[in-house]
Write a protein that holds these residues in place. Structure first.
Motif, PDB file in Angstrom:
ATOM      1  N   ARG A  35      43.425  41.606  35.229  1.00  0.00           N
ATOM      2  CA  ARG A  35      42.271  42.354  35.761  1.00  0.00           C
ATOM      3  C   ARG A  35      41.267  41.409  36.401  1.00  0.00           C
ATOM      4  NH1 ARG A  35      42.891  46.582  37.610  1.00  0.00           N
ATOM      5  NH2 ARG A  35      40.697  47.168  37.402  1.00  0.00           N
ATOM      6  N   ARG A  39      39.668  41.590  40.178  1.00  0.00           N
ATOM      7  CA  ARG A  39      38.225  41.627  40.397  1.00  0.00           C
ATOM      8  C   ARG A  39      37.750  40.428  41.213  1.00  0.00           C
ATOM      9  NH1 ARG A  39      34.872  44.924  37.442  1.00  0.00           N
ATOM     10  NH2 ARG A  39      36.065  46.598  36.506  1.00  0.00           N
ATOM     11  N   GLN A  55      33.431  41.239  28.872  1.00  0.00           N
ATOM     12  CA  GLN A  55      34.597  41.685  28.115  1.00  0.00           C
ATOM     13  C   GLN A  55      34.750  40.870  26.824  1.00  0.00           C
ATOM     14  OE1 GLN A  55      36.365  44.333  28.795  1.00  0.00           O
ATOM     15  NE2 GLN A  55      35.056  44.664  30.590  1.00  0.00           N
TER      16      GLN A  55
ATOM     17  N   GLU B  34      39.836  52.969  35.639  1.00  0.00           N
ATOM     18  CA  GLU B  34      38.712  52.503  36.437  1.00  0.00           C
ATOM     19  C   GLU B  34      38.774  53.100  37.845  1.00  0.00           C
ATOM     20  OE1 GLU B  34      38.559  48.235  36.235  1.00  0.00           O
ATOM     21  OE2 GLU B  34      37.472  48.271  34.333  1.00  0.00           O
ATOM     22  N   ASP B  40      33.463  51.081  34.966  1.00  0.00           N
ATOM     23  CA  ASP B  40      34.047  49.957  34.233  1.00  0.00           C
ATOM     24  C   ASP B  40      34.378  50.372  32.803  1.00  0.00           C
ATOM     25  OD1 ASP B  40      33.904  48.399  36.376  1.00  0.00           O
ATOM     26  OD2 ASP B  40      32.361  47.021  35.625  1.00  0.00           O
ATOM     27  N   VAL B  41      35.506  49.894  32.349  1.00  0.00           N
ATOM     28  CA  VAL B  41      35.927  50.202  30.984  1.00  0.00           C
ATOM     29  C   VAL B  41      36.007  48.886  30.200  1.00  0.00           C
ATOM     30  CG1 VAL B  41      37.718  51.244  29.581  1.00  0.00           C
ATOM     31  CG2 VAL B  41      37.301  52.085  31.874  1.00  0.00           C
ATOM     32  N   SER B  42      35.528  48.929  28.979  1.00  0.00           N
ATOM     33  CA  SER B  42      35.625  47.734  28.132  1.00  0.00           C
ATOM     34  C   SER B  42      37.055  47.585  27.621  1.00  0.00           C
ATOM     35  CB  SER B  42      34.660  47.856  26.955  1.00  0.00           C
ATOM     36  OG  SER B  42      35.084  47.017  25.917  1.00  0.00           O
TER      37      SER B  42
END
Lengths: 917, 112
Positions: A35, A39, A55, B34, B40-42
């Motif tokens: 991810r 990003r 995170q 997402e 946004d996801v944790s």
């Protein structure tokens, strides 16, 4: 995607890895990285990194706080590879481990440990005391080992300092070392390629006339080069200079700090003052620093009294050419040299030996070899094996203490099964329980260690009182940072080891049943019992090794005490009188006769005599002899030779077996006579018609022929167990000497009570002649065995400690094990077993491991007693009696320790036990 | 036995797994949520929810080999179990039942 890929922030990734356990870690990190790459491409690397940090924060915050029920865990395990069940294992305080988390957890553990230990003061006190004893003993021995073996000699560049010795003829084969002649000393100073400095000295004991009576001071006559080489610095004034060595130079002296403060009141104006040494006005030129240590391998032999007898207290210049006129070729001087930088000690030794071989032979050598001995080796070689033996012995004490505490902790652990079971049920894992146990025992060990340091301070002071004078440098032993670090480090190490050994026994899966199965079966405790048995065996084996060593040393000591000296030392006071003769004046030998006469008249004196070499004074004197006129011109044989006064044999209680002793009439003008001992007769005069009337020619510089007029009994001279040595006695007035050692037989109880009267009488006779080294004959003999006494005392103390610890251990384990079997015993009793059979059951259970330990201990004793070889005289290292005594003593006390719980078991009331009271 | 209702995130995850199909592993599930929800996801929250779903038996997982874009690290691939589908269906019918007859304007906002 660009060729250069950005990677996630490493610390954040590390944080995630820390909190996510096991197989889930790779999965989580992989997903995050994937991810992150997306990003970074889309939002830029900086934004992606910020995202990654958020995170990571989420993992740190949320993972440990998440828990699920117990049941789901078992089911989750069946899936192949899950992040989920791995999270279940994450518990607050263990896996939430940033650095602060670990510290916090540890602090909590310490708090818990303190609480636990306060609930069990018995355990805490016992464990602390046991460790304090063991760590205290270890630290004490380490203090001495450190002072002697580990620290460098207190000289600059000490590893380049060497001592030079001649090993000549027979001496070369026996390893005996001979001092160096002045002529050779000069040769060595010329070897500038090998040595950057060379110094020589001879000890001296000048009479110092200060105070009520004169006193002999231990000192040395040294070359000006010696003290600077040893790093000496004057606290006042200056050192000795080469100009002081010149013939006709004004006499000067350098004082030790100790002499300056004790005899001159630390007078700051001492430099320039004139004092009288041997009647000669001598100017004080300086005072040495307090910390200067002067090493002389001979002084320990020469001085008989005083704890710090090794220390020279004043230094006078050695005149160029030697101490005495025409003395250049007499092997008299100890020589220390500094090997030049860049030259190895080995090559210096070889080169010096080659130089020595080219030197012209002197009167005293036949094919002498030069020995170059590193000074460190010279100082500590003799002490090293004994100190290491001592260290080994005291390490055994520590090991015993550790084994003892492991079994103690295990007993308590069994008692805490329920507590641990609850904690396991609440989710604590094995690591968690282990950590707590280790923290508990480390805490105990730390307390024990601190207390041990306190013990060590006292024990070190005591040890230094007992330490034999042959141990150099022991007096610098002190509790400093190194020693404290050693003690604390040792105790923490011991604590962790003890805790770990106990903790390895914690098995959560086994503990799980502990809550429900309160009354345990016999089978359930069998494994525990076997473990306790092993620990007891180990402890017994270790302490039996020590007990055997102590018994051997003690039996050796008893043999020494029982040995017959051949004379009667009880109630005899001895001292030395050395004539201080001003140069040029003939010594007045009549002084000795006059002194003897006055002492004999003192009230309380039964007999007085004097000799050149008193038994056990470590002095010896030999002369060339020729019996019955054979080979008089070139005597090949040598024998011990003593000049004695007429009263000597009576004074020391040496029986005259045939003929007569000496009389006042045996003097200069009368025919020379001699008395020999039985060993002399056996060796030299055995043929023919008896010894009386035969002649012995004695060569001592010049040759005189003496007629044997009497035979006396043998005496031990150096060593209580030596074979009788042939000795030849002549009247002192027919063979005058400047040193006499007096023996005064005293009729009162305490020989030392006559010291002051004797000094007073001597001062009346001649106020310039000092008497020195007053000591009772018995104390003198005791000094000859002070090494043996010291090691027997110390190892004896260790062994006593070990036995005590082991008994406590056996008692604890056996009484615990017995209580565990209360129900079984009760059933047996209920079924008709008698008290005797119950006692036998418990005794057997306790004594089997003891017997196994005894067997291993005896084997260990046989293997290790070689270490004692140098200290055992007349007792073989495999002496069966010692092994038997040690085993018997230990077996008896161990049986006693088992008997108490056995009696308790035999008195059990089966009904009460079965009801569960 | 009362069944606890699906949480919102749990709901989203189950749907994401179904949408992805065969290769529904962590990063793919998160990417799916997402993209579709534009928020946004944790990651941590997703794993915890997955763990909960697993504990309830609504998803099953298997290990799969890693790929280069994730540094070769292993991945866990999820599938919705039969029980999971049943729960989703129950949830959906409950939700649709609740939506039924509400203002179309609100419906439009929700459906976007």
């Amino acid at each position: 995607m660009s060729g250069k890929m950005a990677s996630p922030p490493r610390f954040a990734a590390w944080l995630v890895a820390r909190v996510v356990p096991g197989p889930a870690r790779a999965i989580v990190l992989g997903d995050l990285e994937e991810r992150f790459a997306v990003r970074a491409e889309r939002d830029g690397v900086a934004a992606a990194k910020r995202w990654y940090w958020r995170q990571a924060g989420g993992f740190v915050l949320r993972v440990p706080l998440t828990r699920t029920g117990h049941g789901s865990r078992a089911r989750a395990r069946t899936s192949a590879l899950l992040p989920a069940p791995a999270f279940v294992a994450a518990r607050p305080g263990t896996r939430r481990s940033s650095r602060a988390g670990i510290a916090g957890g540890l602090l909590a553990d310490v708090r818990l440990a303190v609480r636990t230990l306060r609930r069990r003061p018995g355990l805490a006190v016992t464990a602390t005391a046991v460790l304090a004893l063991a760590v205290g003993a270890n630290t004490t021995v380490f203090t001495v080992v450190d002072a002697i073996l580990l620290q460098r000699l207190p000289y600059p560049d000490a590893e380049r300092l060497v001592m030079l010795w001649d090993a000549s003829g027979a001496a070369a084969r026996t390893g005996e070392r001979m001092p160096i002649t002045y002529a050779h000393y000069r040769t060595w100073t010329e070897q500038e390629a090998l040595f950057s400095a060379v110094g020589a000295w001879e000890s001296s004991t000048p009479a110092l006339a200060e105070g009520e009576w004169p006193e002999r001071i231990d000192g040395a006559v040294v070359t000006a080069s010696l003290l600077p080489m040893l790093g000496a610095r004057p606290a006042l004034g200056r050192l000795l200079l080469p100009a002081d060595e010149a013939p006709g130079a004004p006499p000067v002296v350098l004082l030790s700090h100790d002499l300056w403060s004790s005899r001159f009141g630390a007078d700051a104006s001492i430099v320039g003052r004139t004092i009288r040494l041997n009647g000669i006005a001598t100017q004080v030129v300086g005072v040495l620093g307090e910390d200067f240590w002067f090493y002389d391998p001979y002084s320990a032999v020469r001085s008989l009294t005083g704890r710090n007898a090794q220390a020279a207290r004043l230094w006078q210049p050695l005149p160029a050419g030697g101490l005495f006129e025409g003395d250049e070729n007499y092997p008299r001087y100890r020589v220390i040299a500094r090997v030049r930088a860049g030259v190895s000690i080995e090559s210096a030794a070889q080169a010096a030996a080659a130089v020595r071989r080219r030197l012209p032979p002197t009167s005293s050598d036949d094919g002498a070899e030069l020995r170059l001995v590193p000074l460190t080796e010279q100082v500590v070689a003799e002490a090293r094996p004994r100190l290491l033996g001592l260290f080994a012995a005291v390490s055994l004490v520590l090991l015993i203490a550790c084994v003892n505490l492991v079994s103690l902790l295990l007993v308590h652990l069994e008692a805490r099964r329920a507590e641990f079971a609850v904690r396991v049920a609440l989710g604590a894992g094995r690591a968690r329980l282990m950590r707590q146990l280790i923290v508990e025992s480390a805490l105990l060990a730390l307390c024990g260690g601190l207390l041990g340091l306190v013990v060590s301070v006292g024990a070190t002071a005591l040890l230094l009182e007992l330490v034999p004078r042959g141990l150099p440098l022991a007096q610098r032993a002190a509790l400093d940072g190194r020693v404290a670090a050693f003690g604390i480090g040792l105790s923490v190490l011991a604590g962790v080891a003890i805790g770990l050994s106990a903790a390895l026994r914690v098995d959560p899966t086994r503990l799980a049943g502990a809550l429900s199965a309160a009354p345990r079966t016999v089978a359930g405790t069998r494994r525990t019992r076997r473990l306790h048995g092993t620990l007891v065996s180990a402890e017994v084996a270790l302490s039996v090794v020590l007990l055997i060593a102590a018994t051997l040393l003690l039996r050796g000591l008893v043999a020494l005490h029982a040995a017959d000296t051949g004379f009667d030392p009880e109630g005899v006071l001895t001292f030395e009188a050395v004539l201080s003769t001003p140069p040029g004046a003939a010594p007045s030998y009549e002084y000795f006769a006059a002194l003897e006469g006055r002492l004999a008249a003192l009230p309380g004196v039964a007999a007085v005599g004097a000799t050149t070499a008193l038994p056990f004074s470590r002095w010896v004197r030999t002369a060339g002899i020729a019996v019955d006129g054979v080979g008089v011109d070139e005597p090949r044989a040598r024998a011990d030779f003593r000049s004695v006064s007429p009263g000597y044999f009576r004074a020391i209680g040496l029986p005259v077996l045939a003929g007569r002793g000496f009389e006042a009439a045996d003097r200069g003008g009368t025919p020379p006579v001699a008395v020999v001992n039985e060993a002399f007769v056996a060796r030299w005069l055995s043929g023919g018609a008896g010894a009386i009337g035969r002649t012995v020619a004695i060569t001592l510089g010049e040759t005189t022929v003496h007629t044997v007029v009497g035979v006396v009994a043998n005496v031990k001279h150096h060593d209580l167990l030596e074979a009788a040595r042939p000795i030849l006695y002549v009247p002192v007035r027919q063979s005058p000497v400047v040193v006499q050692r007096f023996a005064v037989r005293v009729s009162s109880a305490d020989p030392l009570s006559l010291v002051d009267p004797i000094r007073r009488v001597a001062a009346e006779l001649d106020p310039t002649q000092p008497l020195q080294n007053f000591i009772s004959f018995e104390a003198l003999i005791a000094q000859s065995i002070e090494d043996e006494t010291f090691y027997a005392q110390i190892v004896g103390a260790f062994a006593a400690t070990a036995v005590l610890l082991t008994l406590v251990g056996i008692y604890g384990v056996v009484s615990y094990a017995t209580r565990q079997r209360d129900r079984e015993v009760a059933i047996r009793v209920a079924l008709g077993a008698g008290a005797g059979s119950v006692r036998r059951l418990v005794l057997g259970q306790g004594l089997v491991p003891v017997a196994i330990g005894l067997a291993f201990g005896v084997a260990g004793g046989l293997a290790s007693s070689r270490l004692l070889a140098g200290l055992l005289h007349g007792i073989p290292a495999h002496d069966a009696t010692s092994y038997g005594v040690a085993t018997l003593v230990f077996g008896t006390v161990a049986a006693a320790a088992c008997f108490v719980p056995a009696r308790r078991a035999a008195r059990l009331d089966p009904m009460r036990v079965m009801r569960g009271d | 036995v009362t069944r606890t209702a699906l949480g919102e995130l749990e709901h989203l995850i189950l749907l994401a797994i179904l949408r992805i199909g065969r290769d529904a592993y962590g990063a793919a599930i998160i990417a799916e949520i997402e993209e579709r929800t534009a928020r946004d996801v944790s990651h941590a929250a997703v794993y915890i929810a997955l763990q909960r779903l697993d504990a309830k038996g609504l998803v099953a997982s298997r290990a799969a080999r890693g790929t280069t874009e994730r540094g070769g690290r292993a991945k866990a691939v999820f599938a919705v179990t039969a029980a999971g589908r049943t729960r989703l269906r129950e949830s959906a019918s409950a939700l649709f039942g609740m939506w039924d007859g509400l203002d179309p304007a609100l419906r439009g906002a929700a459906g976007r």
